[in-house]
Design a protein around this motif. Structure first.
Motif, mmCIF file in Angstrom:
data_model
loop_
_atom_site.group_PDB
_atom_site.id
_atom_site.type_symbol
_atom_site.label_atom_id
_atom_site.label_comp_id
_atom_site.label_asym_id
_atom_site.label_seq_id
_atom_site.Cartn_x
_atom_site.Cartn_y
_atom_site.Cartn_z
ATOM 1 N N ASP A 26 0.858 -1.188 0.000
ATOM 2 C CA ASP A 26 0.000 0.000 0.000
ATOM 3 C C ASP A 26 0.897 1.243 0.000
ATOM 4 O OD1 ASP A 26 -1.782 2.067 0.491
ATOM 5 O OD2 ASP A 26 -3.023 0.884 1.845
ATOM 6 N N TYR A 217 -8.926 1.092 10.385
ATOM 7 C CA TYR A 217 -9.794 0.003 9.938
ATOM 8 C C TYR A 217 -9.139 -0.770 8.790
ATOM 9 C CZ TYR A 217 -13.901 -2.440 8.156
ATOM 10 O OH TYR A 217 -14.776 -3.407 7.720
ATOM 11 N N ALA A 218 -8.588 -0.026 7.826
ATOM 12 C CA ALA A 218 -7.961 -0.676 6.670
ATOM 13 C C ALA A 218 -6.753 -1.509 7.080
ATOM 14 C CB ALA A 218 -7.562 0.380 5.645
ATOM 15 N N ARG A 219 -5.908 -0.948 7.941
ATOM 16 C CA ARG A 219 -4.689 -1.658 8.322
ATOM 17 C C ARG A 219 -5.014 -2.892 9.149
ATOM 18 N NH1 ARG A 219 0.169 1.946 10.316
ATOM 19 N NH2 ARG A 219 1.225 0.021 9.727
ATOM 20 N N ARG A 221 -7.487 -4.796 8.898
ATOM 21 C CA ARG A 221 -8.031 -5.845 8.028
ATOM 22 C C ARG A 221 -7.173 -6.083 6.786
ATOM 23 N NH1 ARG A 221 -11.181 -3.562 11.169
ATOM 24 N NH2 ARG A 221 -13.023 -4.578 12.087
ATOM 25 N N HIS A 222 -5.970 -5.514 6.789
ATOM 26 C CA HIS A 222 -5.009 -5.721 5.696
ATOM 27 C C HIS A 222 -5.593 -5.317 4.336
ATOM 28 C CE1 HIS A 222 -2.582 -7.817 8.650
ATOM 29 N NE2 HIS A 222 -3.611 -8.606 8.921
ATOM 30 N N LEU A 223 -6.315 -4.191 4.347
ATOM 31 C CA LEU A 223 -6.875 -3.641 3.113
ATOM 32 C C LEU A 223 -6.040 -2.463 2.659
ATOM 33 C CD1 LEU A 223 -10.630 -3.530 4.198
ATOM 34 C CD2 LEU A 223 -9.559 -5.251 2.731
ATOM 35 N N ARG A 224 -5.867 -2.305 1.375
ATOM 36 C CA ARG A 224 -5.194 -1.113 0.867
ATOM 37 C C ARG A 224 -6.125 0.083 1.007
ATOM 38 N NH1 ARG A 224 -2.239 -1.905 -4.761
ATOM 39 N NH2 ARG A 224 -4.358 -2.329 -5.459
ATOM 40 N N ASP A 227 -8.095 0.802 -2.143
ATOM 41 C CA ASP A 227 -9.171 -0.152 -2.444
ATOM 42 C C ASP A 227 -10.395 0.111 -1.575
ATOM 43 O OD1 ASP A 227 -7.547 -1.338 -4.298
ATOM 44 O OD2 ASP A 227 -6.946 -3.008 -3.010
ATOM 45 N N LEU A 228 -10.153 0.344 -0.274
ATOM 46 C CA LEU A 228 -11.271 0.616 0.617
ATOM 47 C C LEU A 228 -11.944 1.934 0.247
ATOM 48 C CD1 LEU A 228 -12.983 -0.085 3.065
ATOM 49 C CD2 LEU A 228 -11.224 0.949 4.526
ATOM 50 N N GLN A 231 -14.223 1.502 -2.732
ATOM 51 C CA GLN A 231 -15.480 0.841 -2.383
ATOM 52 C C GLN A 231 -16.451 1.813 -1.718
ATOM 53 O OE1 GLN A 231 -15.082 -2.975 -0.300
ATOM 54 N NE2 GLN A 231 -12.998 -3.134 -1.094
ATOM 55 N N PHE A 237 -19.534 -0.306 -0.084
ATOM 56 C CA PHE A 237 -19.097 -0.591 1.285
ATOM 57 C C PHE A 237 -19.899 0.275 2.243
ATOM 58 C CE2 PHE A 237 -16.576 0.183 5.062
ATOM 59 C CZ PHE A 237 -16.114 -1.091 5.396
#
Length: 255
Positions: A26, A217-219, A221-224, A227-228, A231, A237
Motif C-alpha cells: 500500500d 480500519y484498513a490496516r 483488516r489488511h486492506l489497501r 481499495d477501501l 469501495q 461498502f
C-alpha cells in the motif's frame, strides 16, 4: 545518548520500510508513515510528499497530518513555492526563512499562507532516483532553528526511499509503467480525500480523526487504503462498519 537513540530509531524505520516493500504493498499508507517519521526524526513540525502529475504540476500525495490549512499549503505549490523550484531543478532548497519577504518574493501567496499557518521556515527536498525527479518532500517548522548538513542528508535519504516506493525500482526503465504508477498513486489520493470528507461529515468530526479511523480500519483488516476508499466512493461498502473515532458521541437510537 540522544544521538545513539536516534540512530537506533533510524535503523528501525528503514527496516520497517524495507519490510513494507513487498509485492502489492500500500504505497499511500507507506508514504503517510514516512511523512510522520520525517517529523519524528528531523524535529520539524509538518511534512508532506508531493508528486508531479502528467502535466508536471505537483499534487499532495501524503502528509504528516491531515489538517485542512496544511493541505491547502501543499496544494498551493502546484504552481509556486520552493517545492516547484526543487522539482524543476532537482536540487534541495533548505532553511528557507519565511519571515523574510526578500527570500520569499517569488512565492507571495505561498509564503503569506505559510506565515498565517504559523510556519517560520521550510525546506524542499527532491524525490529522485538517478537522474529522475518525480516530486518533492516538503518540511515545515514553527520554530526558527536550522537543519544541519546531517539532517538535510537524512531528509534526502527519506525522500529517496519514498521515490523507490512510488516507482518500484524494477520498472524504472519502462516509462509507460512509471507514468501509470504515478497516476494511480495520485488517483488514490483523490479517492481518500473524498472519503475523509464523507466520514468527517457522517461523524461530525475533524478530517484528521476521520482519516485516522479509516486508516486504522484498513490496516487492521489488511486492506489497501485506495481499495477501501474506492469501495466507499462507489457505494459498495457500508461505512457503518468502520468504528467511529472515540471523540464522536454515541448516536442516541431511542425512539
Amino acid at each position: 545518548m540522544i544521538a545513539m537513540a536516534r540512530e537506533r530509531r533510524l535503523a528501525e524505520i528503514f527496516v520497517e520500510v524495507a519490510d513494507s516493500l513487498v509485492e502489492d504493498f500500500d504505497v499511500i499508507d507507506l508514504l503517510q508513515r514516512l511523512s510522520a517519521r520525517c517529523v519524528e526524526l528531523l524535529d520539524v513540525s509538518a511534512a508532506g510528499i508531493l508528486l508531479a502529475d502528467v502535466h508536471g504540476e505537483l499534487q499532495i500525495i501524503a502528509a504528516s497530518d491531515e489538517h485542512t490549512r496544511l493541505l491547502e499549503l501543499f496544494a498551493l505549490q502546484h504552481d509556486q513555492g520552493p517545492c516547484v523550484e526543487c522539482y524543476r531543478s532537482g536540487a534541495a532548497r533548505t532553511n528557507i526563512d519565511l519571515t523574510r519577504p526578500e527570500v520569499t518574493a517569488d512565492w507571495p501567496r505561498f509564503a503569506a499562507r505559510a506565515r498565517e499557518t504559523g510556519y517560520v521556515a521550510t525546506h524542499a527536498v527532491p524525490l529522485r532516483l538517478r537522474n529522475r525527479v518525480v516530486g518533492a518532500l516538503n518540511l515545515f517548522q514553527t520554530a526558527p532553528h536550522r537543519l544541519g548538513d546531517d539532517d538535510v542528508a537524512l531528509a534526502q535519504a527519506l525522500a529517496d526511499v519514498a521515490t523507490i516506493a512510488i516507482l518500484q525500482q524494477r520498472t524504472l526503465e519502462r516509462s509507460y509503467v512509471e507514468n501509470s504508477q504515478l497516476e494511480t498513486a495520485l488517483t488514490s489520493r483523490v479517492l481518500i480525500e473524498q472519503v475523509k470528507g464523507v466520514l468527517a461529515e457522517r461523524w461530525n468530526t475533524s478530517v484528521d480523526d476521520a482519516f485516522a479511523a479509516f486508516r486504522s480500519y484498513a490496516r487492521t483488516r489488511h486492506l489497501r487504503l485506495s481499495d477501501l476508499a474506492a469501495q466507499i466512493v462507489s457505494g459498495t461498502f457500508d461505512t457503518a462498519a468502520i468504528p467511529a473515532p472515540a471523540t464522536v458521541p454515541p448516536v442516541d437510537r431511542r425512539g
